[in-house]
Scaffold this motif. Structure first.
Motif, PDB file in Angstrom:
ATOM      1  N   LEU A  87       0.820  -1.203   0.000  1.00 27.34           N
ATOM      2  CA  LEU A  87       0.000   0.000   0.000  1.00 27.34           C
ATOM      3  C   LEU A  87       0.858   1.258   0.000  1.00 27.34           C
ATOM      4  O   LEU A  87       1.859   1.347   0.709  1.00 27.34           O
ATOM      5  N   SER A  88       0.447   2.239  -0.784  1.00 26.02           N
ATOM      6  CA  SER A  88       1.066   3.567  -0.762  1.00 26.02           C
ATOM      7  C   SER A  88      -0.049   4.614  -0.842  1.00 26.02           C
ATOM      8  O   SER A  88      -1.128   4.342  -1.372  1.00 26.02           O
ATOM      9  N   VAL A  89       0.225   5.798  -0.273  1.00 27.75           N
ATOM     10  CA  VAL A  89      -0.805   6.846  -0.227  1.00 27.75           C
ATOM     11  C   VAL A  89      -0.195   8.185  -0.601  1.00 27.75           C
ATOM     12  O   VAL A  89       0.980   8.460  -0.355  1.00 27.75           O
ATOM     13  N   THR A  90      -1.025   9.021  -1.193  1.00 31.11           N
ATOM     14  CA  THR A  90      -0.676  10.422  -1.466  1.00 31.11           C
ATOM     15  C   THR A  90      -1.878  11.279  -1.067  1.00 31.11           C
ATOM     16  O   THR A  90      -3.027  10.857  -1.222  1.00 31.11           O
ATOM     17  N   GLN A  91      -1.611  12.486  -0.538  1.00 35.61           N
ATOM     18  CA  GLN A  91      -2.691  13.379  -0.135  1.00 35.61           C
ATOM     19  C   GLN A  91      -2.683  14.619  -1.001  1.00 35.61           C
ATOM     20  O   GLN A  91      -1.627  15.126  -1.398  1.00 35.61           O
ATOM     21  N   SER A  92      -3.891  15.118  -1.304  1.00 35.73           N
ATOM     22  CA  SER A  92      -4.010  16.264  -2.209  1.00 35.73           C
ATOM     23  C   SER A  92      -3.609  17.567  -1.538  1.00 35.73           C
ATOM     24  O   SER A  92      -3.235  18.531  -2.207  1.00 35.73           O
ATOM     25  N   ALA A  93      -3.702  17.630  -0.208  1.00 29.18           N
ATOM     26  CA  ALA A  93      -3.369  18.842   0.540  1.00 29.18           C
ATOM     27  C   ALA A  93      -3.101  18.446   1.979  1.00 29.18           C
ATOM     28  O   ALA A  93      -3.388  17.319   2.405  1.00 29.18           O
ATOM     29  N   SER A  94      -2.525  19.380   2.749  1.00 32.17           N
ATOM     30  CA  SER A  94      -2.263  19.132   4.167  1.00 32.17           C
ATOM     31  C   SER A  94      -3.310  19.768   5.059  1.00 32.17           C
ATOM     32  O   SER A  94      -3.236  19.669   6.278  1.00 32.17           O
ATOM     33  N   THR A  95      -4.292  20.442   4.440  1.00 31.12           N
ATOM     34  CA  THR A  95      -5.399  21.028   5.183  1.00 31.12           C
ATOM     35  C   THR A  95      -6.710  20.468   4.643  1.00 31.12           C
ATOM     36  O   THR A  95      -6.754  19.930   3.526  1.00 31.12           O
ATOM     37  N   LEU A  96      -7.761  20.610   5.430  1.00 32.87           N
ATOM     38  CA  LEU A  96      -9.064  20.066   5.038  1.00 32.87           C
ATOM     39  C   LEU A  96      -9.907  21.123   4.330  1.00 32.87           C
ATOM     40  O   LEU A  96      -9.779  22.307   4.631  1.00 32.87           O
ATOM     41  N   PRO A  97     -10.792  20.695   3.405  1.00 32.44           N
ATOM     42  CA  PRO A  97     -11.005  19.316   2.949  1.00 32.44           C
ATOM     43  C   PRO A  97      -9.900  18.852   2.006  1.00 32.44           C
ATOM     44  O   PRO A  97      -9.216  19.674   1.386  1.00 32.44           O
ATOM     45  N   THR A 128      -8.344  15.031  -0.307  1.00 33.89           N
ATOM     46  CA  THR A 128      -8.518  13.634  -0.717  1.00 33.89           C
ATOM     47  C   THR A 128      -7.203  12.891  -0.531  1.00 33.89           C
ATOM     48  O   THR A 128      -6.118  13.493  -0.600  1.00 33.89           O
ATOM     49  N   VAL A 129      -7.311  11.596  -0.292  1.00 34.77           N
ATOM     50  CA  VAL A 129      -6.148  10.719  -0.157  1.00 34.77           C
ATOM     51  C   VAL A 129      -6.304   9.597  -1.176  1.00 34.77           C
ATOM     52  O   VAL A 129      -7.337   8.913  -1.206  1.00 34.77           O
ATOM     53  N   THR A 130      -5.311   9.444  -2.020  1.00 36.65           N
ATOM     54  CA  THR A 130      -5.331   8.389  -3.039  1.00 36.65           C
ATOM     55  C   THR A 130      -4.524   7.199  -2.541  1.00 36.65           C
ATOM     56  O   THR A 130      -3.355   7.346  -2.170  1.00 36.65           O
ATOM     57  N   ALA A 131      -5.177   6.037  -2.506  1.00 35.35           N
ATOM     58  CA  ALA A 131      -4.538   4.805  -2.038  1.00 35.35           C
ATOM     59  C   ALA A 131      -4.280   3.886  -3.232  1.00 35.35           C
ATOM     60  O   ALA A 131      -5.183   3.624  -4.029  1.00 35.35           O
ATOM     61  N   THR A 132      -3.051   3.422  -3.325  1.00 33.59           N
ATOM     62  CA  THR A 132      -2.648   2.538  -4.423  1.00 33.59           C
ATOM     63  C   THR A 132      -2.042   1.273  -3.837  1.00 33.59           C
ATOM     64  O   THR A 132      -1.241   1.334  -2.896  1.00 33.59           O
ATOM     65  N   VAL A 133      -2.432   0.132  -4.407  1.00 30.53           N
ATOM     66  CA  VAL A 133      -1.880  -1.152  -3.971  1.00 30.53           C
ATOM     67  C   VAL A 133      -1.037  -1.727  -5.107  1.00 30.53           C
ATOM     68  O   VAL A 133      -1.509  -1.864  -6.241  1.00 30.53           O
ATOM     69  N   THR A 134       0.214  -2.033  -4.792  1.00 29.43           N
ATOM     70  CA  THR A 134       1.140  -2.650  -5.750  1.00 29.43           C
ATOM     71  C   THR A 134       1.670  -3.929  -5.120  1.00 29.43           C
ATOM     72  O   THR A 134       2.746  -3.947  -4.512  1.00 29.43           O
ATOM     73  N   PRO A 135       0.919  -5.038  -5.237  1.00 29.48           N
ATOM     74  CA  PRO A 135       1.290  -6.268  -4.516  1.00 29.48           C
ATOM     75  C   PRO A 135       2.333  -7.101  -5.249  1.00 29.48           C
ATOM     76  O   PRO A 135       2.172  -8.316  -5.431  1.00 29.48           O
ATOM     77  N   SER A 136       3.416  -6.464  -5.670  1.00 31.56           N
ATOM     78  CA  SER A 136       4.427  -7.188  -6.454  1.00 31.56           C
ATOM     79  C   SER A 136       5.119  -8.277  -5.644  1.00 31.56           C
ATOM     80  O   SER A 136       5.587  -9.274  -6.202  1.00 31.56           O
ATOM     81  N   GLY A 137       5.176  -8.112  -4.327  1.00 34.15           N
ATOM     82  CA  GLY A 137       5.857  -9.120  -3.508  1.00 34.15           C
ATOM     83  C   GLY A 137       4.944 -10.199  -2.974  1.00 34.15           C
ATOM     84  O   GLY A 137       5.395 -11.086  -2.222  1.00 34.15           O
ATOM     85  N   ILE A 138       3.679 -10.179  -3.339  1.00 29.87           N
ATOM     86  CA  ILE A 138       2.731 -11.179  -2.847  1.00 29.87           C
ATOM     87  C   ILE A 138       2.573 -12.278  -3.896  1.00 29.87           C
ATOM     88  O   ILE A 138       2.204 -12.008  -5.044  1.00 29.87           O
ATOM     89  N   THR A 139       2.829 -13.508  -3.498  1.00 28.07           N
ATOM     90  CA  THR A 139       2.772 -14.645  -4.438  1.00 28.07           C
ATOM     91  C   THR A 139       1.800 -15.719  -3.976  1.00 28.07           C
ATOM     92  O   THR A 139       1.640 -16.719  -4.666  1.00 28.07           O
ATOM     93  N   THR A 140       1.168 -15.525  -2.826  1.00 29.05           N
ATOM     94  CA  THR A 140       0.281 -16.538  -2.263  1.00 29.05           C
ATOM     95  C   THR A 140      -1.131 -15.970  -2.139  1.00 29.05           C
ATOM     96  O   THR A 140      -1.309 -14.871  -1.609  1.00 29.05           O
ATOM     97  N   PRO A 141      -2.139 -16.710  -2.604  1.00 30.13           N
ATOM     98  CA  PRO A 141      -3.513 -16.230  -2.433  1.00 30.13           C
ATOM     99  C   PRO A 141      -3.870 -16.102  -0.949  1.00 30.13           C
ATOM    100  O   PRO A 141      -3.346 -16.800  -0.092  1.00 30.13           O
ATOM    101  N   GLY A 142      -4.772 -15.181  -0.662  1.00 27.81           N
ATOM    102  CA  GLY A 142      -5.196 -14.979   0.718  1.00 27.81           C
ATOM    103  C   GLY A 142      -5.720 -13.565   0.918  1.00 27.81           C
ATOM    104  O   GLY A 142      -5.830 -12.777  -0.027  1.00 27.81           O
ATOM    105  N   THR A 143      -6.026 -13.253   2.163  1.00 29.49           N
ATOM    106  CA  THR A 143      -6.507 -11.925   2.535  1.00 29.49           C
ATOM    107  C   THR A 143      -5.439 -11.220   3.337  1.00 29.49           C
ATOM    108  O   THR A 143      -4.957 -11.746   4.350  1.00 29.49           O
TER     109      THR A 143
END
Length: 335
Positions: free
Chosen positions: A187-197, A199-214
């Motif tokens: 998981l990696s995240v980036t935020q659009s700003a440091s004040t509110l309101p 948005t936070v964008t979450a990206t999953v890059t599971p390149s190191g995962i080789t086994t099915p599961g949760t």
């Protein structure tokens, strides 16, 4: 000595000096009373309010005046109390009448109420000192509102990485915030700003995962004065994925004519010929009442027939989303 007050407020008297061997002598004495010096300080209450992470409270004026005389009475300021460290007083000696500014240093003060007594000291005044009650109230900001409260990603080994997802953050009284991603699911995240309101964008890059599961990880949101907030993130990894074809079904119908011919959706799984139980559902009933499915569940590979129900249709465009879903797999949609 007998004092006789005159009409002018001055006490008049006559002093007679007598001696057996000399003639007596007299002289007049006038005594003018002088009123006592007093001081006043206003206002008597100085409230300061601060929300952690927000803008410090503005300085407050304190006016000091005197009587008898009305000016030129020297005074100084001091504090009394165990919680006066936040009070900022002007230094030095001042003369009445004067207005001085009292400020609050909010750095390092936790939520709570901190009273302090400010003394106006004038040694020549009979009512010295005059006390003013000052209070600093420190409030916690409201928690940050996060929507949605959690994120779920689905990934098939050997397939494309799941698309990024977005969190919406809102709130009041929050000066700044930062986000961080835990380890465990790429998981990696980036935020659009440091004040509110923001948005936070979450990206999953599971390149190191080789086994099915949760796999579980989290996005942590921290802000001054607030306890850290955690957004759970779930990554479902499987060796199977759903595929639908086509991704869109256009129907054209002219009022009064026969209904357009049915069309089919092909539902399959990756790897090929894998048997996966799935469900098929229409979207909002108010916008999908014109469609009919030949089946609402099945097992891959399978085909679902989609028909148009022309009754009660008016001349306009109709859009409906058909969702094909399977437990633990990324849902597929057809419009």
């Amino acid at each position: 000595v007998n004092l006789t007050p005159g009409l002018d407020g001055v006490h008049h008297c006559t002093v007679t000096v007598m001696s057996p061997s000399a003639s007596s002598a007299q002289f007049n004495v006038d005594l003018t009373p002088i009123s006592s010096t007093t001081i006043t300080a206003s206002p008597a209450q100085l409230p300061f309010t601060y929300t952690l992470g927000g803008t410090p409270p503005a300085a407050v004026p304190l006016t000091v005046q005197s009587a008898n005389p009305s000016s030129g009475v020297p005074f100084t300021l001091s504090t009394t109390g165990s919680s006066c460290g936040w009070v900022v007083l002007p230094q030095g000696t001042f003369n009445t009448p004067a207005t001085v500014s009292i400020s609050a240093n909010t750095n390092g003060w936790a939520p709570g109420s901190y009273p302090c007594t400010i003394s106006v000291n004038a040694s020549s005044a009979t009512n010295n000192p005059q006390n003013v009650n000052a209070t600093l109230t420190v409030n916690s900001p409201a928690p940050i509102t996060v929507s949605p409260p959690s994120l779920t990603f689905n990934y098939t080994l050997g397939g494309a990485y799941p698309p990024a997802q977005t969190l919406s953050l809102s709130g009041s009284g929050v000066s700044s915030f930062v986000v961080a991603a835990s380890s465990g699911c790429g998981l990696s995240v980036t935020q659009s700003a440091s004040t509110l309101p923001a948005t936070v964008t979450a990206t999953v890059t599971p390149s190191g995962i080789t086994t099915p599961g949760t796999y579980s990880c989290a996005i942590t949101i921290t802000s001054p004065g607030l306890a850290p907030q955690s957004v759970p993130v779930t990554l479902n990894v499987s060796t199977t994925s759903l595929t639908v074809s086509p991704s869109a079904l256009p129907f054209i119908y002219q009022l009064g004519n026969p209904a357009p011919p049915p069309q089919s959706i092909s539902v399959s799984a990756f790897p090929a010929n894998t048997a996966v139980a799935f469900t098929a559902s229409l979207g909002n009933p108010s916008s999908c009442s014109w469609l009919q499915l030949s089946a609402v569940n099945g097992t891959t590979p399978a085909s679902i027939t989609v028909s148009v129900v022309t009754a009660n249709l008016a001349a306009q465009n109709y859009v409906c989303t058909i969702t094909i879903a399977a437990t633990g797999l990324q849902s597929q949609q057809v419009q």
